[in-house]
Write a protein that holds these residues in place. Structure first.
Motif, PDB file in Angstrom:
ATOM      1  N   ASP A 101       5.818   5.657   1.393  1.00 51.95           N
ATOM      2  CA  ASP A 101       4.785   6.201   1.630  1.00 51.95           C
ATOM      3  C   ASP A 101       5.232   7.468   2.245  1.00 51.95           C
ATOM      4  O   ASP A 101       5.761   7.391   3.536  1.00 51.95           O
ATOM      5  N   PHE A 114      -1.035   9.021  -7.190  1.00 53.03           N
ATOM      6  CA  PHE A 114      -2.572   9.067  -7.252  1.00 53.03           C
ATOM      7  C   PHE A 114      -3.077  10.294  -7.794  1.00 53.03           C
ATOM      8  O   PHE A 114      -3.996  10.247  -8.763  1.00 53.03           O
ATOM      9  N   GLY A 142       1.969   2.508  -2.800  1.00 56.01           N
ATOM     10  CA  GLY A 142       1.649   2.888  -4.299  1.00 56.01           C
ATOM     11  C   GLY A 142       2.641   2.526  -5.171  1.00 56.01           C
ATOM     12  O   GLY A 142       2.530   2.984  -6.158  1.00 56.01           O
ATOM     13  N   LYS A 143       3.105   1.118  -5.112  1.00 60.95           N
ATOM     14  CA  LYS A 143       3.874   0.550  -6.393  1.00 60.95           C
ATOM     15  C   LYS A 143       3.052   0.370  -7.756  1.00 60.95           C
ATOM     16  O   LYS A 143       3.402   1.044  -8.578  1.00 60.95           O
ATOM     17  N   ASN A 152       6.198   8.869  -2.223  1.00 59.09           N
ATOM     18  CA  ASN A 152       4.910   9.087  -2.726  1.00 59.09           C
ATOM     19  C   ASN A 152       3.560   9.534  -1.913  1.00 59.09           C
ATOM     20  O   ASN A 152       4.120   9.838  -0.540  1.00 59.09           O
ATOM     21  N   LYS A 153       2.530   9.961  -2.139  1.00 55.98           N
ATOM     22  CA  LYS A 153       1.644  10.320  -1.268  1.00 55.98           C
ATOM     23  C   LYS A 153       1.779  11.490  -0.686  1.00 55.98           C
ATOM     24  O   LYS A 153       1.272  11.812   0.511  1.00 55.98           O
ATOM     25  N   THR A 200       0.006   1.791  -8.424  1.00 54.25           N
ATOM     26  CA  THR A 200      -0.452   2.989  -9.258  1.00 54.25           C
ATOM     27  C   THR A 200       0.630   3.798  -9.646  1.00 54.25           C
ATOM     28  O   THR A 200       0.394   4.384 -10.620  1.00 54.25           O
ATOM     29  N   THR A 201       2.073   3.676  -9.231  1.00 53.86           N
ATOM     30  CA  THR A 201       2.943   4.434  -9.766  1.00 53.86           C
ATOM     31  C   THR A 201       3.241   3.881 -11.304  1.00 53.86           C
ATOM     32  O   THR A 201       3.539   4.406 -12.214  1.00 53.86           O
ATOM     33  N   ASP A 208       0.919  -1.358   0.078  1.00 54.21           N
ATOM     34  CA  ASP A 208       0.018  -0.079  -0.104  1.00 54.21           C
ATOM     35  C   ASP A 208       1.058   1.280  -0.017  1.00 54.21           C
ATOM     36  O   ASP A 208       0.481   2.311   0.391  1.00 54.21           O
TER      37      ASP A 208
END
Length: 780
Positions: free
Chosen positions: A146, A314, A61-62, A174-175, A64-65, A59
């Motif tokens: 994250d 995202f 963001g792998k 990320n995020k 998603t990226t 979770d």
């Protein structure tokens, strides 16, 4: 430089050149052309190939990226969404249902005149094997962090896996659009937890009020990169020179960051020092971007540092610069050390990467396709692998034909004529090849004779198992065939039959792993079966020495088969089993019909057979030392099978006199909690869960890393960052059986703020009361 506004036009997507300095606009073709572009061998040299993986905690963001990378590269027409279940990389039904990556999917695409072979790996601890075999063949990796949670438990695990193979990495924080995100804090955690030297290449540019992210400040080129908020797909962005008058606070921090970057590189790279004094006259801002990029590439390839970028995948911010960084800083296959291979007599050899050399390839993954059959993923380290080639598997000593070669696009595929050195592809038609096998051409007599084998892939031991029962006798064959395919796909899955109960048992890495196996049996392979309660995979050992002598004497197909053996079994602290052969004579002299090599192999086979089943519950033996004192031979009646059987029987008999007992898997647990929750968590670990607390330390403990200061930007723009307080980490050794369901318990004890990681550190003795309860439970 003039800003350029980009947009979607007709059936093609226009984006700014990824280099962003010339103002050049290029057109990327759609799916079909993108695939041909990616797999056409004439378009790319080895130096323009990148074999990379996306690694991170679950979770982070792998996927998603990865989906954004595919969209911006022109491979997909729309951005896949995990919540909508339409991602390209997570294509299995179980992945889309759970919203997590289970299978490490591979895809090939083009970016800036380079071919990128991308592998999206799982982040859940139960699927560590998927990460292990992907990392084995990668040349570089993108670690996704994250920005809210920072460096998490599984991030540390996959980082160590990459360290083991010396994989150069870049990091993408990320995020940063989420409340509580802290870029600077995450950079510090990389230094403290991962022991990695972070080099910050970007600063986040937040929207007004500090909510959300709208772009990044590039410290290498000293430019701002701002995404157009009206283009929600993130395909339009503008690069402009970063000047003090635009945003004084951002300019001030960018100057500080650029200065820190140049000075950090100067510590690790002599060439940039020359540029700093000779070309830039000692001015940090005057160092050319091209010189910085070259220095960054050198220190990254040498694993001295990790370039750090930032964004919010995202929200479609920051992904294109990550692709640029893959090209600029991560290695091509030519930049990696030669592959190491072993040969007969324990000799080693280096396999230099060459398209004109002899073929040498490693099978690193096998999947089962309902239409095509087994698909064997390979990386070619030398030579070329042409279609219809006859291959020789030096691991299994079998010949097989490569009926088809495929370039994979996650679930879909394109047929190709050849897989070149340095590239990853798929072979269709191999029936006996498994994960970790080495493939050469069948006419390569030198490699076959020397038994050339590339370093294989380490397979972790499963810690859980469960019984599986067919719903009807007619289902047995289908289940056995499905399990053969599953164990070939995933070597960490083991299947065996309990001799006492006759039950078929299947073992895996964890609760979720076994649950996925059950789902695949029922949904993918259409088997009708029931899986029993999950149990711990224990080990057995002895507490005292045991001595035994046995004689194997049987008639096999009308021929006498006889051999005797005397062994001594002793307990040892060594986690790996040991064998000592103390024979007074050369058996080959008394057995002219057998060679000494065959006799040694027969002894080894008997030794492994004897240790495969203990005397308490039939679990494998561990922490024992076997001494073979004597082998009794009977001339022509002594066969290799008789020698193996006599060694196995003697070990089993010695074990019965050696006070056998059970061992249970022991875990090293790191529980990260707020200070006021320490008491309740320690009490739970040391009391209810029978653990032993080793120590306690703070997550911001500066003694945990070297004295070198690293640059990390301030996080004052985010409102919740000031409330951040360092957590305390409790380190403990706890039996695995006590850790089942611990995530729910920890959430309850800490109000949802605690997190933990654990890894197997070996097997430990259990109390007699505990052993009796386990035996009673297992035997019903």
């Amino acid at each position: 430089m003039f800003p350029i506004q980009l947009s979607l036009v007709g059936n093609q997507r226009l984006i700014l050149s990824t280099r962003g300095r010339s103002g050049f606009i290029k057109t990327l073709p759609w799916l079909r052309h993108a695939r041909e572009f990616a797999s056409n061998s004439k378009d790319f040299s080895i130096s323009k190939t990148r074999n990379i993986g996306i690694i991170a905690h679950i979770d982070a963001g792998k996927t998603t990226t990865s989906e954004r990378m595919l969209y911006y590269a022109g491979v997909t027409k729309k951005i896949g969404d995990i919540d909508h279940g339409d991602t390209v990389m997570d294509y299995l039904a179980a992945e889309r249902e759970r919203g997590i990556t289970i299978n490490s999917a591979a895809i090939t695409f083009g970016w800036e005149g380079h071919r990128i072979n991308l592998i999206d790996t799982p982040g859940h601890v139960d699927f560590t094997m998927e990460v292990e075999r992907a990392v084995r063949v990668l040349d570089g990796a993108v670690t996704v962090l994250d920005g809210v949670a920072g460096v998490e438990a599984q991030t540390e695990t996959v980082w160590k896996q990459a360290d083991k193979h010396s994989i150069p990495r870049i990091a993408f924080v990320n995020k940063l659009d989420r409340t509580g995100a802290a870029f600077g804090r995450t950079v510090k955690e990389m230094w403290k937890k991962l022991r990695a030297r972070p080099l910050v290449l970007q600063l986040p540019i937040y929207a007004e009020g500090g909510h959300g992210i709208r772009g990044v400040a590039d410290l290498v080129t000293m430019e701002t990169v701002l995404w157009d908020p009206t283009k929600i797909d993130g395909s339009a962005f503008v690069r402009e020179p970063l000047v003090e008058s635009t945003d004084p606070k951002l300019w001030e921090e960018a100057v500080r960051g650029r200065t820190a970057l140049v000075e950090a590189l100067a510590e690790m790279d002599d060439a940039i020092v020359e540029v700093f004094f000779e070309e830039a006259d000692g001015e940090h801002l005057a160092v050319p971007a091209i010189a910085l990029k070259a220095a960054l590439r050198r220190v990254t390839l040498e694993n001295k540092a990790v370039p750090v970028l930032c964004g919010a995948a995202f929200k479609n911010v920051g992904v294109q610069p990550v692709l640029d960084a893959v090209i600029d800083y991560l290695p091509s296959p030519l930049d990696r050390p030669p592959a190491l291979a072993t040969m007969r007599d324990a000799k080693t050899a280096l396999i230099p990467l060459s398209e004109v050399g002899k073929l040498c390839a490693l099978a690193f993954k096998v999947t089962h396709d309902p239409r095509r059959g087994p698909l064997v993923y390979v990386k070619v380290y030398s030579g070329k692998l042409p279609v219809r080639a006859t291959l020789y598997n030096t691991t299994t000593n079998h010949k097989e034909r490569a009926n088809k070669l495929l370039q994979m696009y996650a679930r879909e595929a394109e047929e190709i004529p050849v897989i070149q050195a340095g590239n990853i592809g798929v072979i269709v038609g191999l029936k006996d090849t498994r994960t970790g096998d080495t493939l050469v051409l069948a006419n390569d007599t030198q490699a076959i004779k020397s038994n050339l084998q590339l370093n294989t892939i380490e397979i972790p031991s499963p810690a859980f198992f469960a019984a599986i029962e067919p719903d009807a006798v007619s289902e047995e064959q289908a289940i056995e065939e499905a399990l053969r395919n599953l164990t070939r796909e995933d070597p960490s899955v083991r299947v065996w039959t309990d001799e006492e109960s006759g039950q078929m048992l299947i073992s895996g890495m964890g609760e979720l792993h076994l649950d996925i196996i059950k789902d695949r049996l029922i949904n993918d392979f259409k088997c009708k079966a029931t899986m029993g309660k999950m149990r711990i995979s224990y080990r057995e050992t002895c507490q005292a020495p045991g001595v035994a002598s046995t004689v194997y004497d049987k008639e096999v197909l009308g021929k006498k088969s006889r051999a005797g053996c005397s062994v001594t079994l002793e307990p040892t602290e060594d986690p790996s089993n040991q064998i000592t052969i103390q024979l007074q004579e050369d058996l080959a002299d008394s057995l002219p019909h057998l060679t000494q090599e065959d006799i040694d192999q027969a002894i080894q086979t008997g030794y492994q057979s004897g240790l495969s089943r203990g005397a308490v519950l039939g679990f494998p033996l561990a922490q024992v030392h076997v001494k073979i004192d004597k082998l009794e031979t009977f001339g022509a009646e002594t066969t290799l099978g008789a020698i193996s059987a006599s060694v196995s029987n003697s070990i089993q008999e010695a074990l019965r006199h050696a006070d056998p007992c059970l061992l249970e898997p022991m875990m090293e647990v790191h529980a990260e909690v707020n200070e006021h929750h320490i008491g309740s968590v320690v009490s739970d670990l040391s009391g209810t869960r029978r653990g032993h607390v080793i120590g306690l330390y703070a997550t911001d403990d500066k003694t945990a890393v070297q004295d070198t200061e690293v640059y990390s930007p301030p996080d004052s723009l985010h409102q919740d960052v000031d409330a951040y307080k360092a957590k305390q980490v409790i380190k403990a050794h706890v039996p695995l059986s006590s850790m089942l369901g611990y995530s729910n318990s920890l959430r309850s004890l800490t109000g949802g703020n605690g997190q933990f990681s654990m890894r197997v550190i070996g097997y430990g003795a259990m109390s007699k009361d505990r052993e009796r309860s386990v035996v009673q439970e297992m035997r019903g």
